[in-house]
Motif scaffolding. Structure first.
Motif, PDB file in Angstrom:
ATOM      1  N   PHE A 158       0.839  -1.201   0.000  1.00 35.11           N
ATOM      2  CA  PHE A 158       0.000   0.000   0.000  1.00 35.11           C
ATOM      3  C   PHE A 158       0.874   1.251   0.000  1.00 35.11           C
ATOM      4  CE2 PHE A 158      -2.158   3.423   2.270  1.00 35.11           C
ATOM      5  CZ  PHE A 158      -3.351   3.510   1.580  1.00 35.11           C
ATOM      6  N   GLY A 159       1.740   1.372   0.970  1.00 33.78           N
ATOM      7  CA  GLY A 159       2.457   2.618   1.234  1.00 33.78           C
ATOM      8  C   GLY A 159       3.504   3.028   0.234  1.00 33.78           C
ATOM      9  N   ALA A 160       4.032   2.106  -0.544  1.00 31.08           N
ATOM     10  CA  ALA A 160       5.084   2.473  -1.492  1.00 31.08           C
ATOM     11  C   ALA A 160       4.613   3.484  -2.528  1.00 31.08           C
ATOM     12  CB  ALA A 160       5.647   1.235  -2.179  1.00 31.08           C
ATOM     13  N   SER A 161       3.313   3.576  -2.722  1.00 30.68           N
ATOM     14  CA  SER A 161       2.784   4.586  -3.649  1.00 30.68           C
ATOM     15  C   SER A 161       3.142   5.999  -3.209  1.00 30.68           C
ATOM     16  CB  SER A 161       1.262   4.458  -3.770  1.00 30.68           C
ATOM     17  OG  SER A 161       0.913   3.248  -4.400  1.00 30.68           O
ATOM     18  N   ALA A 162       3.440   6.185  -1.932  1.00 33.52           N
ATOM     19  CA  ALA A 162       3.825   7.511  -1.427  1.00 33.52           C
ATOM     20  C   ALA A 162       5.077   8.035  -2.118  1.00 33.52           C
ATOM     21  CB  ALA A 162       4.033   7.465   0.080  1.00 33.52           C
ATOM     22  N   LEU A 163       5.857   7.167  -2.718  1.00 31.33           N
ATOM     23  CA  LEU A 163       7.049   7.609  -3.450  1.00 31.33           C
ATOM     24  C   LEU A 163       6.689   8.506  -4.635  1.00 31.33           C
ATOM     25  CD1 LEU A 163       9.082   4.280  -3.397  1.00 31.33           C
ATOM     26  CD2 LEU A 163       9.614   6.393  -2.149  1.00 31.33           C
ATOM     27  N   LEU A 164       5.446   8.437  -5.097  1.00 35.05           N
ATOM     28  CA  LEU A 164       5.009   9.270  -6.223  1.00 35.05           C
ATOM     29  C   LEU A 164       4.733  10.715  -5.821  1.00 35.05           C
ATOM     30  CD1 LEU A 164       2.519   6.771  -7.896  1.00 35.05           C
ATOM     31  CD2 LEU A 164       4.833   7.342  -8.660  1.00 35.05           C
ATOM     32  N   SER A 165       4.614  10.964  -4.527  1.00 29.86           N
ATOM     33  CA  SER A 165       4.244  12.297  -4.036  1.00 29.86           C
ATOM     34  C   SER A 165       5.445  12.992  -3.415  1.00 29.86           C
ATOM     35  CB  SER A 165       3.139  12.163  -2.984  1.00 29.86           C
ATOM     36  OG  SER A 165       2.998  13.358  -2.264  1.00 29.86           O
ATOM     37  N   ASP A 166       5.704  14.215  -3.864  1.00 32.07           N
ATOM     38  CA  ASP A 166       6.819  14.979  -3.288  1.00 32.07           C
ATOM     39  C   ASP A 166       6.634  15.218  -1.798  1.00 32.07           C
ATOM     40  OD1 ASP A 166       8.068  15.150  -5.757  1.00 32.07           O
ATOM     41  OD2 ASP A 166       7.175  17.091  -6.242  1.00 32.07           O
ATOM     42  N   LEU A 170      -0.251   5.544 -14.880  1.00 25.94           N
ATOM     43  CA  LEU A 170       1.011   6.267 -14.683  1.00 25.94           C
ATOM     44  C   LEU A 170       1.509   6.844 -16.002  1.00 25.94           C
ATOM     45  CD1 LEU A 170       2.970   4.109 -12.106  1.00 25.94           C
ATOM     46  CD2 LEU A 170       2.311   6.499 -11.870  1.00 25.94           C
ATOM     47  N   GLN A 171       1.398   6.065 -17.077  1.00 21.38           N
ATOM     48  CA  GLN A 171       1.852   6.552 -18.381  1.00 21.38           C
ATOM     49  C   GLN A 171       0.982   7.691 -18.877  1.00 21.38           C
ATOM     50  OE1 GLN A 171       1.872   3.073 -20.855  1.00 21.38           O
ATOM     51  NE2 GLN A 171       3.819   2.327 -20.030  1.00 21.38           N
ATOM     52  N   THR A 172      -0.321   7.607 -18.643  1.00 21.00           N
ATOM     53  CA  THR A 172      -1.254   8.618 -19.132  1.00 21.00           C
ATOM     54  C   THR A 172      -1.231   9.879 -18.284  1.00 21.00           C
ATOM     55  OG1 THR A 172      -2.686   6.869 -19.964  1.00 21.00           O
ATOM     56  CG2 THR A 172      -3.665   9.055 -19.732  1.00 21.00           C
ATOM     57  N   LEU A 173      -1.331   9.702 -16.976  1.00 25.80           N
ATOM     58  CA  LEU A 173      -1.416  10.850 -16.065  1.00 25.80           C
ATOM     59  C   LEU A 173      -0.055  11.361 -15.619  1.00 25.80           C
ATOM     60  CD1 LEU A 173      -4.345   9.541 -13.845  1.00 25.80           C
ATOM     61  CD2 LEU A 173      -4.474  11.184 -15.735  1.00 25.80           C
ATOM     62  N   GLY A 174       0.889  10.461 -15.447  1.00 24.90           N
ATOM     63  CA  GLY A 174       2.217  10.848 -14.986  1.00 24.90           C
ATOM     64  C   GLY A 174       2.327  10.806 -13.468  1.00 24.90           C
ATOM     65  N   ASN A 175       3.549  10.780 -12.993  1.00 26.90           N
ATOM     66  CA  ASN A 175       3.820  10.707 -11.551  1.00 26.90           C
ATOM     67  C   ASN A 175       3.259  11.894 -10.790  1.00 26.90           C
ATOM     68  OD1 ASN A 175       5.195   8.368 -12.043  1.00 26.90           O
ATOM     69  ND2 ASN A 175       7.206   9.157 -11.536  1.00 26.90           N
ATOM     70  N   ASP A 176       3.378  13.094 -11.358  1.00 30.41           N
ATOM     71  CA  ASP A 176       2.917  14.291 -10.641  1.00 30.41           C
ATOM     72  C   ASP A 176       1.414  14.249 -10.399  1.00 30.41           C
ATOM     73  OD1 ASP A 176       5.495  15.271 -10.516  1.00 30.41           O
ATOM     74  OD2 ASP A 176       5.246  16.605 -12.247  1.00 30.41           O
ATOM     75  N   ALA A 177       0.642  13.874 -11.414  1.00 36.21           N
ATOM     76  CA  ALA A 177      -0.820  13.810 -11.251  1.00 36.21           C
ATOM     77  C   ALA A 177      -1.198  12.733 -10.248  1.00 36.21           C
ATOM     78  CB  ALA A 177      -1.495  13.548 -12.594  1.00 36.21           C
ATOM     79  N   MET A 178      -0.560  11.573 -10.330  1.00 38.11           N
ATOM     80  CA  MET A 178      -0.876  10.507  -9.369  1.00 38.11           C
ATOM     81  C   MET A 178      -0.432  10.920  -7.971  1.00 38.11           C
ATOM     82  SD  MET A 178      -2.672   8.341 -10.914  1.00 38.11           S
ATOM     83  CE  MET A 178      -2.894   7.346  -9.467  1.00 38.11           C
ATOM     84  N   GLY A 179       0.698  11.608  -7.862  1.00 41.48           N
ATOM     85  CA  GLY A 179       1.133  12.122  -6.565  1.00 41.48           C
ATOM     86  C   GLY A 179       0.114  13.088  -5.989  1.00 41.48           C
ATOM     87  N   MET A 204      -3.722   3.614  -5.648  1.00 48.53           N
ATOM     88  CA  MET A 204      -3.838   4.459  -6.834  1.00 48.53           C
ATOM     89  C   MET A 204      -5.214   4.366  -7.485  1.00 48.53           C
ATOM     90  SD  MET A 204      -0.026   3.902  -8.363  1.00 48.53           S
ATOM     91  CE  MET A 204      -0.508   4.603  -9.929  1.00 48.53           C
ATOM     92  N   MET A 205      -6.155   3.729  -6.770  1.00 50.23           N
ATOM     93  CA  MET A 205      -7.532   3.648  -7.232  1.00 50.23           C
ATOM     94  C   MET A 205      -7.650   3.044  -8.624  1.00 50.23           C
ATOM     95  SD  MET A 205      -8.582   7.277  -5.621  1.00 50.23           S
ATOM     96  CE  MET A 205      -6.906   7.902  -5.737  1.00 50.23           C
ATOM     97  N   GLN A 206      -6.832   2.053  -8.894  1.00 49.49           N
ATOM     98  CA  GLN A 206      -6.838   1.358 -10.170  1.00 49.49           C
ATOM     99  C   GLN A 206      -6.999  -0.133  -9.896  1.00 49.49           C
ATOM    100  OE1 GLN A 206      -6.420   3.093 -13.151  1.00 49.49           O
ATOM    101  NE2 GLN A 206      -6.543   4.853 -11.824  1.00 49.49           N
ATOM    102  N   THR A 207      -7.518  -0.857 -10.833  1.00 49.75           N
ATOM    103  CA  THR A 207      -7.593  -2.296 -10.661  1.00 49.75           C
ATOM    104  C   THR A 207      -6.416  -2.950 -11.370  1.00 49.75           C
ATOM    105  OG1 THR A 207      -9.123  -2.372 -12.524  1.00 49.75           O
ATOM    106  CG2 THR A 207     -10.076  -2.388 -10.325  1.00 49.75           C
ATOM    107  N   TYR A 208      -6.439  -2.968 -12.669  1.00 52.16           N
ATOM    108  CA  TYR A 208      -5.376  -3.630 -13.413  1.00 52.16           C
ATOM    109  C   TYR A 208      -4.576  -2.686 -14.290  1.00 52.16           C
ATOM    110  CZ  TYR A 208      -8.081  -7.651 -11.981  1.00 52.16           C
ATOM    111  OH  TYR A 208      -8.745  -8.566 -11.238  1.00 52.16           O
ATOM    112  N   ALA A 209      -4.978  -1.448 -14.394  1.00 47.85           N
ATOM    113  CA  ALA A 209      -4.374  -0.535 -15.365  1.00 47.85           C
ATOM    114  C   ALA A 209      -3.449   0.494 -14.713  1.00 47.85           C
ATOM    115  CB  ALA A 209      -5.467   0.177 -16.150  1.00 47.85           C
ATOM    116  N   CYS A 210      -2.778   0.110 -13.638  1.00 50.67           N
ATOM    117  CA  CYS A 210      -1.908   1.065 -12.933  1.00 50.67           C
ATOM    118  C   CYS A 210      -0.825   1.631 -13.833  1.00 50.67           C
ATOM    119  CB  CYS A 210      -1.249   0.409 -11.720  1.00 50.67           C
ATOM    120  SG  CYS A 210      -2.426  -0.057 -10.471  1.00 50.67           S
ATOM    121  N   SER A 211      -0.145   0.733 -14.576  1.00 50.13           N
ATOM    122  CA  SER A 211       0.946   1.236 -15.420  1.00 50.13           C
ATOM    123  C   SER A 211       0.400   2.165 -16.489  1.00 50.13           C
ATOM    124  CB  SER A 211       1.724   0.079 -16.019  1.00 50.13           C
ATOM    125  OG  SER A 211       0.889  -0.723 -16.830  1.00 50.13           O
TER     126      SER A 211
END
Length: 105
Positions: A7-15, A48-57, A38-45
């Motif tokens: 769960f928590g490793a997603s925090a790496l996306l947020s400054d 990330l490609q569409t929105l980017g790290n900043d938007a997901m952060g 990241m509120m995704q089921t199977y399409a996380c990658s």
């Protein structure tokens, strides 16, 4: 040393949240289930490609802000107790009122 960051490793996306994981780079391995926060089921990658790290952060930051708001609202209610302060979008609370909830008005 292995870090279960399911769960928590997603925090790496947020400054602003990354500091909570200081030292994680010293681990030998890290697991990450991106869909859990990241509120995704199977399409996380794809997200990330569409929105980017900043938007997901920003999404993660918003989730943490909402957890902080929920904590502040719960603290104002009688019969409820915060078990642990909100952290990384999670609020731990419990009912401590008298009787069960069905008896409360």
């Amino acid at each position: 040393m292995h870090v279960d960051g399911a769960f928590g490793a997603s925090a790496l996306l947020s400054d602003s949240l990354r500091e909570h994981l200081a030292g994680i780079e010293n681990s030998d391995s890290l697991s990450w289930n991106a869909h859990k926060w990241m509120m995704q089921t199977y399409a996380c990658s794809m997200a990330l490609q569409t929105l980017g790290n900043d938007a997901m952060g920003s999404v993660l930051d918003h989730g943490c802000d909402m957890a902080d708001l929920a904590e502040s609202l719960i603290r104002k209610e009688s019969g409820w107790e915060i078990s642990a302060p909100s952290s990384l979008g999670i609020v731990n609370f419990r009912y401590v009122g008298h009787g069960d909830l069905s008896e409360e008005k």
